[in-house]
Design an enzyme around this catalytic site. Structure first.
Site, short mmCIF file in Angstrom:
data_model
loop_
_atom_site.label_atom_id
_atom_site.label_comp_id
_atom_site.label_asym_id
_atom_site.label_seq_id
_atom_site.Cartn_x
_atom_site.Cartn_y
_atom_site.Cartn_z
N ARG A 105 -24.86 26.81 0.51
CA ARG A 105 -24.52 28.34 0.22
C ARG A 105 -25.57 28.51 -1.01
NH1 ARG A 105 -20.01 30.67 -3.11
NH2 ARG A 105 -20.36 32.91 -3.02
N HIS A 150 -24.47 38.08 -5.62
CA HIS A 150 -23.77 36.94 -6.51
C HIS A 150 -24.04 37.32 -8.03
CE1 HIS A 150 -21.94 32.63 -6.73
NE2 HIS A 150 -21.91 33.14 -8.13
N GLU A 196 -16.98 36.89 -5.46
CA GLU A 196 -16.07 37.41 -6.55
C GLU A 196 -16.23 38.61 -6.93
OE1 GLU A 196 -16.59 34.10 -9.42
OE2 GLU A 196 -15.81 32.48 -7.88
N ASN A 336 -13.15 30.95 -3.28
CA ASN A 336 -13.65 30.00 -4.34
C ASN A 336 -12.32 29.79 -5.16
OD1 ASN A 336 -16.12 30.58 -3.58
ND2 ASN A 336 -16.61 31.89 -5.39
N TYR A 338 -10.50 26.90 -7.85
CA TYR A 338 -10.85 26.07 -8.77
C TYR A 338 -9.40 25.64 -9.44
CZ TYR A 338 -15.67 26.98 -8.95
OH TYR A 338 -17.12 27.19 -8.48
N GLU A 410 -16.39 27.70 -2.81
CA GLU A 410 -16.78 27.10 -3.83
C GLU A 410 -15.29 26.26 -4.37
OE1 GLU A 410 -17.89 29.36 -7.26
OE2 GLU A 410 -19.23 30.41 -6.28
#
Ligand SMILES: *[C@@H]1O[C@H](CO)[C@@H](O)[C@H](O)[C@H]1NC(C)=O
Length: 507
Positions: A105, A150, A196, A336, A338, A410
């Site tokens: 990606r 991005h 995002e 994404n 985390y 991600e």
């Protein structure tokens, strides 16, 4: 299933494996825990790795301009050189191949393709650069998974009309997407419109910490901006720019090129700080004001009811023509993920910090309960290791959007240090191995339980420019020596490679 001999072998191997990886005493996750068709890759983005910021007839991006302003980036770092990926992409494709990944990606620098947006010509050097990357990937059997934007956009669009605050940007984004589909769509089968946008909009127009640095008190003291309205105006244009690109793809390209198109959202998980109705509702609101802020309009045609209830007419409305355009929706959702945080109620309770990202949701986001962090902290503030969070996030998105195809676009772990940190300490990244093992284990579980997850991308292939943190945080599976640009595999790169070969027991 396993015969006696193979059990004995397994035990022996497990013993050896435990000696090699003492922190990993739990059963490791395997490639075979996922469907065979699953994409496994690594992720990067243009501004964070490419460098060559003045080469190949590229124009300046908003991030080029921003990082050159004094004091914006922790270590004064910029993306001027970054990982010099512009000149070293062939070596970087070799790294991907050595890991055994089948997808990659990356994002396209809009300023390389259209230095003046739709007010100028397509730049052949920009097209050639991404053609070369795509062809190198395909030679190795690695699927390109391409993000159109991005965070970085041509500064031209900011200077001309204020970028995301003006509906003009929908036409510019549509033109850019059209150029990319025409140039690369014969070989690219996965397109992402935005990375995002929920983060870009909150940091750019609510907190004012990212370009174009717009905000108002109590969120910050920016030169200009209005944190009460601009984040919602910018989101409206992002959502409609997404719809513009998807309409172009579906009408002009999809039947020929047979690819799919989606969007990538930053998706933290929120747990109620206390097991009370008010904190449970605060967690629900914190979630609804994050991913559904963009996905509800794209998938259901309007902003989330949870947001309408609190924001009323501060949220824009969609005209009949805009609703028609939104009908093209998307083919997949990129996630994404985390971290997990606690959410504390701010509707009935006092003592909430002013000007947080969750303020409009009448929630406070906190990392600790009674002084105990929600999970092991990492070098990135607000990023804690909470593997359950990925299962809960996927389940939430699966339920809210009827199990549309999902990709984990991600997921990764930040190491911290400074110029004096020894290279061996960067290379010996046991914390990252535990992180990946924990999150992949939970991802395998939720996928087995029925979530339509189709791929996973580790952030990141290589250490790179981490936005406001510059080069002080390292997310790479490969270490980068920024003086020589030499790349070295960290322990986690070897772990990921073994995982992909289903080899953990054979250590
Ligand atoms: C940049 O643009 C100029 C003017 O159009 C052209 O002569 C030159 O070859 C271009 N450079 C590259 C690297 O494409």
């Amino acid at each position: 299933m396993a015969g006696k001999a193979s059990w004995r072998l397994l035990l022996l191997a497990a013993g050896a494996w435990l000696l090699l990886w003492p922190p990993l005493a739990s059963a490791a996750v395997h490639r075979s825990d996922f469907p065979a068709s699953f994409l496994f890759g690594t992720a990067t983005s243009s501004y964070q790795i490419e460098g060559a910021y003045l080469e190949g007839n590229k124009s300046l991006s908003n991030w080029d301009v921003f990082t050159h302003l004094p004091g914006r980036i922790k270590d004064g770092g910029t993306g001027d050189v970054a990982d010099d990926h512009y000149h070293r992409f062939e070596d970087d494709v070799e790294l991907m191949d050595s890991l055994g990944t089948n997808a990659y990606r990356f994002s396209i620098s809009w300023a390389r393709i259209l230095p003046k947006g739709r007010f100028g010509k397509v730049n052949p050097a920009g097209i050639a650069f991404y053609n070369d990357i795509i062809d190198s990937l395909l030679l190795k059997g690695i699927q390109p998974f391409v993000t159109l934007t991005h965070y970085d956009i041509p500064q031209e669009l900011e200077d001309r009309y204020g970028a995301w605050l003006d509906a003009e940007v929908q036409k510019d984004f549509g033109h850019f997407a059209d150029v990319c589909f025409a140039a690369f769509g014969d070989r690219v089968k996965h397109w992402v419109t935005f990375n995002e946008p929920n983060v870009a909009v909150r940091k750019g127009y609510m907190l004012g910490t990212y370009p174009p640095e717009r905000c108002s008190p109590p969120f910050g003291s920016c030169a200009a901006g209005d944190s009460d309205s601009e984040p919602y105006a910018a989101t409206h244009n992002v959502v409609l720019a997404h719809a513009t690109a998807v309409e172009i793809y579906k009408r002009k390209y999809q039947s020929k090129q047979k690819g799919s198109i989606g969007i990538v959202m930053y998706a933290a998980w929120y747990e109620p700080l206390t097991d009370t109705p008010v904190d449970r509702l605060a967690a629900e609101r914190a979630l609804a004001f994050d991913v559904p802020w963009f996905l509800d309009p794209i998938i259901y045609g309007d902003y989330p009811p949870e947001m309408r209830q609190l924001l009323g007419s501060r949220l824009p409305t969609f005209s009949p023509e805009e609703r028609r355009k939104l009908g093209y929706k998307l083919d997949f959702i990129g996630i994404n993920h985390y971290t997990t945080l606690y959410a504390k109620d701010c509707m009935f309770s006092s003592g909430c910090p002013p000007g947080q990202e969750t303020t409009y949701a009448l929630a406070a986001a906190i990392g600790e309960r009674n002084g105990v962090p929600i999970g092991p902290p990492t070098a990135m503030p607000t990023f804690y290791v909470v593997p359950d969070g990925i299962e809960k996030t996927v389940t939430y998105i699966m339920k809210r959007y009827n199990n549309l195809p999902m990709f984990i676009t991600e997921n990764g772990y930040a190491q911290g240090g400074d110029g004096y940190t020894h290279v061996d300490d960067w290379l010996d990244d046991q914390g990252r191995i535990q992180y990946l093992d924990g999150y992949l284990t939970k991802l395998a579980k939720v996928t087995r339980d029925g979530a339509d997850v189709r791929g996973y991308f580790a952030w990141s292939l290589i250490d790179n420019f981490e936005w406001l943190y510059g080069y002080t945080l390292r997310f790479g599976l490969h270490y980068v020596d920024y003086r020589t640009q030499e790349r070295k595999p960290k322990s986690s790169a070897l772990w990921y490679k073994d995982f992909l070969q289903n080899l953990h027991e054979a250590q």
